[in-house]
Scaffold this motif. Structure first.
Motif, short mmCIF file in Angstrom:
data_model
loop_
_atom_site.label_atom_id
_atom_site.label_comp_id
_atom_site.label_asym_id
_atom_site.label_seq_id
_atom_site.Cartn_x
_atom_site.Cartn_y
_atom_site.Cartn_z
N GLY A 81 -2.95 5.87 -10.02
CA GLY A 81 -3.60 5.95 -8.72
C GLY A 81 -4.90 5.17 -8.68
O GLY A 81 -5.19 4.45 -7.71
N ALA A 85 -5.77 1.79 -6.44
CA ALA A 85 -6.95 1.71 -5.57
C ALA A 85 -7.79 0.50 -5.93
O ALA A 85 -8.31 -0.19 -5.04
N ASP A 97 -0.24 -3.30 -6.11
CA ASP A 97 -0.32 -2.19 -7.05
C ASP A 97 0.17 -2.71 -8.41
O ASP A 97 0.68 -3.84 -8.50
N GLY A 270 0.79 3.59 -7.70
CA GLY A 270 -0.43 2.93 -7.24
C GLY A 270 -0.31 2.33 -5.87
O GLY A 270 -1.33 1.97 -5.27
N VAL A 273 0.01 6.19 -3.29
CA VAL A 273 -1.10 7.15 -3.27
C VAL A 273 -2.34 6.64 -2.55
O VAL A 273 -2.84 7.31 -1.63
N PRO A 274 -2.91 5.46 -2.89
CA PRO A 274 -4.11 5.02 -2.17
C PRO A 274 -3.88 4.84 -0.67
O PRO A 274 -4.79 5.09 0.14
N ILE A 277 -4.00 8.18 0.98
CA ILE A 277 -5.39 8.65 1.03
C ILE A 277 -6.13 7.99 2.19
O ILE A 277 -6.87 8.65 2.93
N ARG A 278 -5.93 6.68 2.37
CA ARG A 278 -6.61 5.99 3.48
C ARG A 278 -6.14 6.51 4.83
O ARG A 278 -6.93 6.57 5.78
N TYR A 285 -13.96 3.55 0.22
CA TYR A 285 -13.53 3.65 -1.18
C TYR A 285 -14.35 4.65 -1.98
O TYR A 285 -13.95 5.02 -3.09
N VAL A 288 -11.73 7.11 -1.36
CA VAL A 288 -10.39 6.68 -1.76
C VAL A 288 -10.23 6.69 -3.28
O VAL A 288 -9.20 7.16 -3.80
N SER A 292 -7.69 9.13 -5.08
CA SER A 292 -6.51 8.47 -5.62
C SER A 292 -6.20 8.98 -7.02
O SER A 292 -5.03 9.12 -7.40
N GLY A 296 -2.95 11.08 -7.30
CA GLY A 296 -2.01 10.42 -8.21
C GLY A 296 -1.48 11.38 -9.25
O GLY A 296 -0.29 11.38 -9.57
#
Length: 344
Positions: A81, A85, A97, A270, A273-274, A277-278, A285, A288, A292, A296
């Motif tokens: 994760g 990010a 990712d 990867g 997950v980010p 989150i966003r 960030y 984030v 993450s 993750g």
């Protein structure tokens, strides 16, 4: 912002703890929940002298197998994760990712080479992560070299270069599988991804990378926020663009290598997950990056729980499950990005 970090971080940590409690309570051995937690509580120093109602095998299954596997899943998910990010932050692309850029495949080819020639057992457990890091870094530089045209690097070209390199390295891994007679199953393990047969030694291997990677990438959260404006504007605002990119990409690759060295190739963590989150907390960030890592861990933990229980006593490779979820999500993001480019 501090209040948001505490609020969202606390909620995510609570969800992680609850997920771990549920995960450790279920398994193919079919132990009652009360028995599982009695074994865990018995490990506390002040309870060691109490009489027990289980065998040494029962205790080994819960502590040495199930509990260690849960911790490895959380740490591997946190590493992937965080890496996702980091890649998405400095490359300004939600499609980036460790898997789509070929870094995971690059890291796995180093591990597969060591397994094929039996070097990992001769040198020690720490050999695999650092060789995986070296081949992962070589991969990301190769992807950048392929994607760069006239001093510029288009994001779509970068993703295409990652896919090409991933396919090329995948062919090498397949070649090593065909050349092996004794360790073919071990190499296949890296290509499909799994947390089976992992133990506390592997927890100790991944833990330092996750513990150091989180603050390291978090330190670049504000520069990654400025990257949204473009590299030129970020430079005007005081960001050392090239140093930031190199540092974050290096840390992200090292995190990927650590995860791959333990679990094999687990794709799309990867990526998914980010982005989720966003969607929930926004593009900052400073939120984030830490979320993450936590989400993750939750993501891989639940995927692994499903992998080991859905078809019990058989086990589904973890990488298969994450790909089944992540590949359609990747297609959705790609379609959404194309629609955005047409509207623009």
């Amino acid at each position: 912002m501090k209040l948001k970090i505490v609020t969202y971080g606390g909620a995510a940590m609570l969800l992680l703890v609850l997920s771990a409690v549920v995960s450790i309570s279920i398994g193919s051995a079919g132990y009652p929940i009360a028995k599982v937690w009695a074994i865990i509580v018995h490990q506390l120093p002040w309870n060691r002298g109490e009489a027990v109602e289980w065998t040494a095998l029962d205790e080994a299954v819960v502590i040495q197998v199930r509990l260690s596997r849960i911790l490895i899943g959380v740490l591997v998910g946190a590493c992937l994760g965080l890496a996702g990010a980091g890649f998405q932050g400095v490359l300004r692309n939600p499609l980036a990712d460790p898997y789509t850029l070929g870094v995971a495949s690059g890291s796995s080819i180093g591990a597969a080479f060591l397994i094929l020639f039996g070097v990992q057992s001769a040198v020690g457990i720490w050999t695999v992560p650092f060789v995986a890091f070296g081949t992962g870094m070589a991969t990301i530089f190769a992807v950048f070299w392929l994607a760069r045209q006239q001093g510029q690097m288009r994001i779509e070209t970068l993703i295409l270069a990652g896919v090409i390199v991933q396919a090329f390295l995948g062919a090498f891994v397949s070649f090593m599988i065909s050349m092996s007679n004794t360790v073919v199953n071990e190499i296949l393990y890296w290509t499909m991804g799994s947390l089976s047969k992992r133990n506390w030694e592997h927890v100790a291997l991944v833990l330092p990378f996750a513990a150091l990677g989180l603050p390291a990438i978090s330190a670049f959260a504000q520069p990654m926020n400025l990257f949204v404006l473009g590299e030129r504007q970020a430079a005007h605002l005081g960001v050392n663009v090239e140093r930031t990119k190199l540092t974050v990409l290096t840390i992200s690759t090292l995190l990927t290598a650590a995860a791959v060295s333990v679990s094999g190739v687990i794709g799309f963590v990867g990526l998914v997950v980010p982005h989720l989150i966003r969607l929930i907390v926004g593009p900052d960030y400073r939120l984030v990056v830490p979320l993450s890592a936590i989400v993750g861990g939750i993501y891989v933990l639940w995927a692994d729980t499903l992998a080991r229980t859905a078809l019990s006593p058989k086990e589904i490779p973890l990488g298969v499950l994450t790909a089944l979820i992540g590949a359609p999500f990747f297609a959705y993001l790609l379609k959404r990005r194309k629609a955005g480019l047409k509207e623009g």
